[in-house]
Design a protein around this motif. Structure first.
Motif, PDB file in Angstrom:
ATOM      1  N   SER A  30      -2.551  33.357 -29.092  1.00 12.38           N
ATOM      2  CA  SER A  30      -2.747  32.169 -28.260  1.00 12.38           C
ATOM      3  C   SER A  30      -3.387  32.542 -26.925  1.00 12.38           C
ATOM      4  O   SER A  30      -4.271  31.832 -26.433  1.00 12.38           O
ATOM      5  CB  SER A  30      -1.417  31.467 -28.013  1.00 12.38           C
ATOM      6  N   SER A  31      -2.962  33.646 -26.354  1.00 15.48           N
ATOM      7  CA  SER A  31      -3.530  34.118 -25.094  1.00 15.48           C
ATOM      8  C   SER A  31      -5.004  34.460 -25.266  1.00 15.48           C
ATOM      9  O   SER A  31      -5.851  34.076 -24.451  1.00 15.48           O
ATOM     10  CB  SER A  31      -2.750  35.334 -24.608  1.00 15.48           C
ATOM     11  N   GLU A  32      -5.309  35.167 -26.345  1.00 18.61           N
ATOM     12  CA  GLU A  32      -6.699  35.544 -26.613  1.00 18.61           C
ATOM     13  C   GLU A  32      -7.568  34.317 -26.861  1.00 18.61           C
ATOM     14  O   GLU A  32      -8.697  34.241 -26.382  1.00 18.61           O
ATOM     15  CB  GLU A  32      -6.783  36.496 -27.805  1.00 18.61           C
ATOM     16  N   ILE A  33      -7.048  33.360 -27.601  1.00 18.36           N
ATOM     17  CA  ILE A  33      -7.793  32.127 -27.866  1.00 18.36           C
ATOM     18  C   ILE A  33      -8.079  31.395 -26.554  1.00 18.36           C
ATOM     19  O   ILE A  33      -9.184  30.889 -26.341  1.00 18.36           O
ATOM     20  CB  ILE A  33      -7.029  31.230 -28.859  1.00 18.36           C
ATOM     21  N   GLY A  34      -7.103  31.365 -25.670  1.00 16.83           N
ATOM     22  CA  GLY A  34      -7.295  30.721 -24.367  1.00 16.83           C
ATOM     23  C   GLY A  34      -8.395  31.397 -23.563  1.00 16.83           C
ATOM     24  O   GLY A  34      -9.240  30.728 -22.952  1.00 16.83           O
ATOM     25  N   LYS A  35      -8.403  32.724 -23.575  1.00 21.19           N
ATOM     26  CA  LYS A  35      -9.441  33.466 -22.848  1.00 21.19           C
ATOM     27  C   LYS A  35     -10.814  33.208 -23.451  1.00 21.19           C
ATOM     28  O   LYS A  35     -11.796  33.006 -22.725  1.00 21.19           O
ATOM     29  CB  LYS A  35      -9.132  34.962 -22.876  1.00 21.19           C
ATOM     30  N   LEU A  36     -10.898  33.219 -24.787  1.00 23.79           N
ATOM     31  CA  LEU A  36     -12.178  32.971 -25.452  1.00 23.79           C
ATOM     32  C   LEU A  36     -12.669  31.544 -25.189  1.00 23.79           C
ATOM     33  O   LEU A  36     -13.866  31.319 -24.993  1.00 23.79           O
ATOM     34  CB  LEU A  36     -12.057  33.230 -26.953  1.00 23.79           C
ATOM     35  N   HIS A  37     -11.741  30.601 -25.192  1.00 23.14           N
ATOM     36  CA  HIS A  37     -12.101  29.215 -24.916  1.00 23.14           C
ATOM     37  C   HIS A  37     -12.671  29.089 -23.502  1.00 23.14           C
ATOM     38  O   HIS A  37     -13.694  28.412 -23.284  1.00 23.14           O
ATOM     39  CB  HIS A  37     -10.875  28.317 -25.100  1.00 23.14           C
ATOM     40  N   ALA A  38     -12.043  29.732 -22.521  1.00 21.30           N
ATOM     41  CA  ALA A  38     -12.532  29.700 -21.140  1.00 21.30           C
ATOM     42  C   ALA A  38     -13.911  30.357 -21.039  1.00 21.30           C
ATOM     43  O   ALA A  38     -14.797  29.866 -20.330  1.00 21.30           O
ATOM     44  CB  ALA A  38     -11.532  30.404 -20.218  1.00 21.30           C
TER      45      ALA A  38
END
Length: 136
Positions: A101-109
Motif C-alpha cells: 500500500s505504501s509503495e502504491i501510494g508513492k507510485l501514484h504520487a
C-alpha cells in the motif's frame, strides 16, 4: 441470516467436546473446533444462548485456568500449533499489504507529478503515453 437452532444431540456433543477440552479455551477456538470436529457451523452468540453449553464452558474454563497443556495430547498441540502458524501468516500478510500500500501510494504520487509536468511539457507527455501503451 440466522443460524438454525442446535438439536439436543448436537448440544450434547458440544458439551462433551468442552468437557474433554485441554489447553487454552476461548469461544473462538471452541467454534473452530466444533466446526472441524463435529461439522457444526455455529457462532459464539448461538452457543451462548444455550444455558447447558454456557455452563459447561464456564466450568471447564475455571478448571483449565492455569493448567498447562499436556504434552501427551498431540492432537491438541498440533491444533494449537496450526493456530499459531496461521496467526503468524496473517501478521506476515498484513505487513506485506502495508508495504504494498505504501509503495502504491508513492507510485501514484509519482504518476500524478509526471502527469502535471506533462501538461506543460508535451515531450514528457509523449513519453508518458508511449510507456502506458507498452505496459498494456
Amino acid at each position: 441470516m440466522a443460524l438454525k437452532s442446535l438439536e439436543t444431540e448436537q448440544q450434547i456433543s458440544i458439551q462433551a467436546l468442552i468437557r474433554s477440552w485441554e489447553g487454552k479455551l476461548t469461544w473462538n477456538l471452541l467454534v473452530t473446533k466444533i466446526e472441524s470436529s463435529l461439522g457444526i457451523a455455529t457462532t459464539r452468540q448461538t452457543l451462548d444462548k444455550y444455558a447447558n453449553i454456557k455452563h459447561e464452558y464456564k466450568q471447564r474454563k475455571q478448571i483449565l485456568r492455569g493448567k498447562p497443556v499436556s504434552s501427551d495430547n498431540e492432537e491438541l498441540i498440533s491444533y494449537l500449533q496450526k493456530d499459531v502458524e496461521l496467526a503468524e501468516k496473517v501478521i506476515q500478510l498484513e505487513a506485506q499489504l502495508a508495504v504494498a500500500s505504501s509503495e502504491i501510494g508513492k507510485l501514484h504520487a509519482f504518476i500524478k507529478k509526471l502527469s502535471s509536468i506533462g501538461k506543460t511539457n508535451p515531450s514528457v507527455m509523449d513519453v508518458f503515453q508511449k510507456t502506458l501503451r507498452e505496459i498494456k
